[in-house]
Write an enzyme that holds these catalytic residues in place. Structure first.
Site, PDB file in Angstrom:
ATOM      1  NE  ARG A 211       0.726  72.188 -14.546  1.00  0.00           N
ATOM      2  CZ  ARG A 211       1.141  70.939 -14.362  1.00  0.00           C
ATOM      3  NH1 ARG A 211       1.845  70.611 -13.298  1.00  0.00           N
ATOM      4  NH2 ARG A 211       0.878  70.017 -15.251  1.00  0.00           N
TER       5      ARG A 211
ATOM      6  CG  PHE B  87       7.310  70.287  -2.506  1.00  0.00           C
ATOM      7  CD1 PHE B  87       8.307  69.488  -1.963  1.00  0.00           C
ATOM      8  CD2 PHE B  87       6.419  70.921  -1.643  1.00  0.00           C
ATOM      9  CE1 PHE B  87       8.401  69.305  -0.582  1.00  0.00           C
ATOM     10  CE2 PHE B  87       6.510  70.748  -0.265  1.00  0.00           C
ATOM     11  CZ  PHE B  87       7.494  69.934   0.267  1.00  0.00           C
TER      12      PHE B  87
ATOM     13  CG  ASP C  16      12.133  70.657  -6.584  1.00  0.00           C
ATOM     14  OD1 ASP C  16      10.931  70.419  -6.818  1.00  0.00           O
ATOM     15  OD2 ASP C  16      12.981  69.746  -6.442  1.00  0.00           O
ATOM     16  CB  SER C  17      15.429  69.333  -2.492  1.00  0.00           C
ATOM     17  OG  SER C  17      14.586  68.297  -2.944  1.00  0.00           O
TER      18      SER C  17
ATOM     19  CG  ASP D 171       2.136  69.230  -6.270  1.00  0.00           C
ATOM     20  OD1 ASP D 171       1.566  68.269  -5.704  1.00  0.00           O
ATOM     21  OD2 ASP D 171       2.437  69.224  -7.478  1.00  0.00           O
TER      22      ASP D 171
ATOM     23  CB  CYS E 228      -0.131  62.473  -4.816  1.00  0.00           C
ATOM     24  SG  CYS E 228       1.615  62.696  -4.516  1.00  0.00           S
TER      25      CYS E 228
HETATM   26  N1  SAH Z   1       4.314  70.704  -8.570  1.00  0.00           N
HETATM   27  C1  SAH Z   1       5.136  70.001  -9.534  1.00  0.00           C
HETATM   28  C2  SAH Z   1       5.351  68.566  -9.165  1.00  0.00           C
HETATM   29  C3  SAH Z   1       5.990  68.338  -7.795  1.00  0.00           C
HETATM   30  S1  SAH Z   1       6.754  66.797  -7.618  1.00  0.00           S
HETATM   31  C4  SAH Z   1       4.508  70.131 -10.917  1.00  0.00           C
HETATM   32  O1  SAH Z   1       3.359  70.599 -11.028  1.00  0.00           O
HETATM   33  O2  SAH Z   1       5.148  69.790 -11.905  1.00  0.00           O
HETATM   34  C5  SAH Z   1       7.583  66.928  -6.110  1.00  0.00           C
HETATM   35  C6  SAH Z   1       8.872  67.735  -6.153  1.00  0.00           C
HETATM   36  O3  SAH Z   1       9.324  67.865  -4.812  1.00  0.00           O
HETATM   37  C7  SAH Z   1      10.032  67.100  -6.907  1.00  0.00           C
HETATM   38  O4  SAH Z   1      10.481  67.993  -7.882  1.00  0.00           O
HETATM   39  C8  SAH Z   1      11.138  66.864  -5.848  1.00  0.00           C
HETATM   40  O5  SAH Z   1      12.429  67.168  -6.348  1.00  0.00           O
HETATM   41  C9  SAH Z   1      10.742  67.855  -4.796  1.00  0.00           C
HETATM   42  N2  SAH Z   1      11.120  67.556  -3.406  1.00  0.00           N
HETATM   43  C10 SAH Z   1      10.974  66.389  -2.747  1.00  0.00           C
HETATM   44  N3  SAH Z   1      11.317  66.529  -1.447  1.00  0.00           N
HETATM   45  C11 SAH Z   1      11.665  67.828  -1.282  1.00  0.00           C
HETATM   46  C12 SAH Z   1      12.098  68.620  -0.163  1.00  0.00           C
HETATM   47  N4  SAH Z   1      12.214  68.087   1.057  1.00  0.00           N
HETATM   48  N5  SAH Z   1      12.361  69.915  -0.363  1.00  0.00           N
HETATM   49  C13 SAH Z   1      12.248  70.472  -1.588  1.00  0.00           C
HETATM   50  N6  SAH Z   1      11.830  69.783  -2.668  1.00  0.00           N
HETATM   51  C14 SAH Z   1      11.553  68.487  -2.517  1.00  0.00           C
END
Ligand code: SAH
Length: 396
Positions: A211, A227, A249-250, A300, A340
Site C-alpha cells: 500500500r 477487491f 467489492d462485493s 487483490d 494469496c
Molecule cells: N485489498 C484488501 C483486501 C482484499 S480481501 C485490503 O488491502 O484490505 C478480498 C476482498 O474481496 C474481500 O473484501 C471480499 O469481500 C472481496 N470479494 C471476494 N470475492 C469477490 C468478487 N467476486 N467480487 C468482488 N469482491 C469480492
C-alpha cells in the site's frame, strides 16, 4: 507422555524441520493422548525427534512445538516463544512504531496455529489448531506480558478449525472493549478495524508495504482498486494524489467500512473516490464494454486456491481478472496483481500473468516482485505458495 511413532522412511520432512506431521506418516500412537496434548515424536527405530501437539481429527495429525526432544513444553515455553516473536518485530526499523502489526505469524514464529495481530493497544488472537487450544491460557498470558497491550480479543472462528474438530471461539480473552471504535493509522491514513465482524482478525496487515508503494505510484493516475475490502489501498492511492479512484467489492459491509474510513480522513479528496458494490468478474467486463481505461489497477482477490487441488480452477479465475487488468490499462499503465493462494506458486502466478497479457493483446514487463510485509516472516521450509505474492507489471 504418549509417543507418536513415525513410519520408517516418512520422517524426511521432519528432518528438514517442517513442523507438520501428516496422518500418512504416522505408524501409531503408543499410549493415550487427548486432542492438543503434547506427544513425543520418535522415529521408527525409537530415536527421539521432536515434541508435537496431537490432533487426532486432522490430516495434519501433529504439529511440532520443538525439534529439541528434551525441551519441555510448558507455560514457560510459550512465554519464550511469544516474547521472541514480539521482539523480532522490534528489530526492523520499518516495523517500529507501527499501529497495526502482526505479532505472531504461526509456523514462521515457531507457534503453529497461533496468529496475533496488534491494532493500537488491542491484540486480536486467532487459534487454529488443537495444540494452541490446549495452551490458550499460557499463550494469552504470555501475549499480554510481551505486548503490554490493554486488551486481547479472540477471533478463533476461522473455517480451518473444523478440520481440527474445534468449534469457533470468539470474545474478550483479556480486558474489555474500549468505548472508542478501534482505528489504526497506517502510513498517514486512519483506518477503522472491525475486530469482531471484519475479515480475518479485522484487517489485511500483510499488504502494508504494497500500500505504501501504491501511494507513491498513484500520483496523477486514474486508479482502479478491485477487491477493495475496507478501502486501505484506495485511501493510500488518494493520499498519493491519484486523479480518481474507483473501488469495487462485493461486500456491502466492507464498502460501508470503506466509506467510514474515507470520512475519517478529511485531508483526502472524497470527490475523487467512487465505490461500487459489484462482482469484480462482471464489473471488469462491464468497464471494458464501456471503454473505460485506467493508469493503475490493483487486483487483490481472496484466496481462489486454498490448496493444490483447487489450482486449476483458481488459475482460470486469476487469468480472467488479469486479462481485464491488462486490457483496461492505458499505455504505460501499471498492474499490481496479487495471489494469496497456497496452491499457486510464484512461478505459476507469473505464468498466469504472462498468459493474461497475451490474452489481452498487451506487451508487459515485471517492474517488481511483491510480497508480504516483514511482520509476516516466512518459514524457510514452507513453500512460497503459502505466502502473499504479487507482481507489479507495466504495459507498453
Ligand atoms: N485489498 C484488501 C483486501 C482484499 S480481501 C485490503 O488491502 O484490505 C478480498 C476482498 O474481496 C474481500 O473484501 C471480499 O469481500 C472481496 N470479494 C471476494 N470475492 C469477490 C468478487 N467476486 N467480487 C468482488 N469482491 C469480492
Amino acid at each position: 507422555m504418549a509417543q507418536l511413532v513415525m513410519l520408517a522412511g516418512k520422517d524426511r520432512s521432519l528432518a528438514r524441520r517442517h513442523p507438520w506431521i501428516f496422518a500418512t506418516a504416522v505408524e501409531r500412537l503408543s499410549g493415550r493422548a487427548r486432542p492438543g496434548d503434547t506427544v513425543d515424536v520418535v522415529a521408527a527405530n525409537g530415536r527421539p525427534l521432536a515434541k508435537a501437539a496431537w490432533s487426532p481429527e486432522s490430516k495434519i495429525r501433529a504439529r511440532v512445538w520443538t525439534f529439541d526432544a528434551d525441551e519441555v513444553v510448558d507455560d514457560a515455553f510459550f512465554k519464550r516463544r511469544v516474547q521472541a516473536a514480539v521482539e523480532r518485530r522490534g528489530m526492523l526499523p520499518e516495523l517500529r512504531g507501527q499501529d497495526g502489526l502482526r505479532l505472531i505469524h504461526g509456523e514462521s514464529d515457531g507457534l503453529p496455529g497461533v496468529i496475533a495481530d496488534r491494532y493500537g493497544d488491542t491484540v486480536v488472537l486467532q487459534l487454529t489448531a488443537t495444540g494452541p487450544e490446549k495452551w490458550r491460557r499460557a499463550i494469552i498470558s504470555a501475549l499480554h506480558r510481551a505486548s503490554a497491550c490493554a486488551r486481547i480479543y479472540e477471533r478463533s472462528d476461522s473455517g480451518v478449525r473444523r478440520l481440527e474438530g474445534l468449534d469457533p471461539v470468539t470474545g474478550w480473552a483479556y480486558g474489555e472493549a474500549s468505548p472508542e471504535p478501534l482505528a489504526i493509522v497506517e502510513n498517514g491514513v486512519r483506518l477503522r478495524v472491525d475486530i469482531v465482524a471484519g475479515h480475518k482478525t479485522g484487517f489485511y496487515l500483510d499488504q502494508r508495504d504494497n500500500r505504501v508503494l501504491t501511494r507513491v505510484l498513484a500520483a496523477g493516475r486514474a486508479t482502479l482498486n478491485c477487491f477493495c475490502y475496507s478501502g486501505a489501498f484506495s485511501l493510500q492511492a488518494l493520499a498519493g494524489g491519484a486523479s480518481s479512484v474507483l473501488s469495487i467489492d462485493s461486500s456491502g459491509p466492507a464498502l460501508a467500512m470503506a466509506a467510514e474510513n474515507l470520512a475519517l480522513n478529511p485531508h483526502l479528496d472524497a470527490n475523487r473516490a467512487e465505490w461500487r458494490e459489484a462482482d469484480v468478474f462482471n464489473e471488469l467486463r462491464a468497464l471494458n464494454d464501456q471503454g473505460r481505461r485506467f493508469d493503475l489497477i490493483i487486483l487483490d482477490p481472496p484466496k481462489f486456491a486454498p490448496s493444490a487441488v483447487h489450482a486449476e480452477r483458481a488459475a482460470r479465475a486469476y487469468r480472467d481478472i488479469n486479462v481485464f487488468g491488462f486490457r483496461l490499462l492505458n499505455p504505460g499503465g501499471l498492474l499490481m496483481s496479487y495471489s494469496c493462494s497456497g496452491g499457486i506458486s510464484g512461478e505459476h502466478f507469473q505464468q498466469i500473468l504472462a498468459e493474461a497479457a497475451l490474452g489481452a493483446g498487451r506487451e508487459a514487463r515485471i517492474l517488481r516482485r511483491l510480497g508480504a510485509s516483514p511482520d509476516h516472516p516466512v518459514a524457510l521450509n514452507f513453500s512460497e505458495g503459502e505466502y502473499l505474492k504479487g507482481l507489479l507489471c507495466q504495459v507498453e
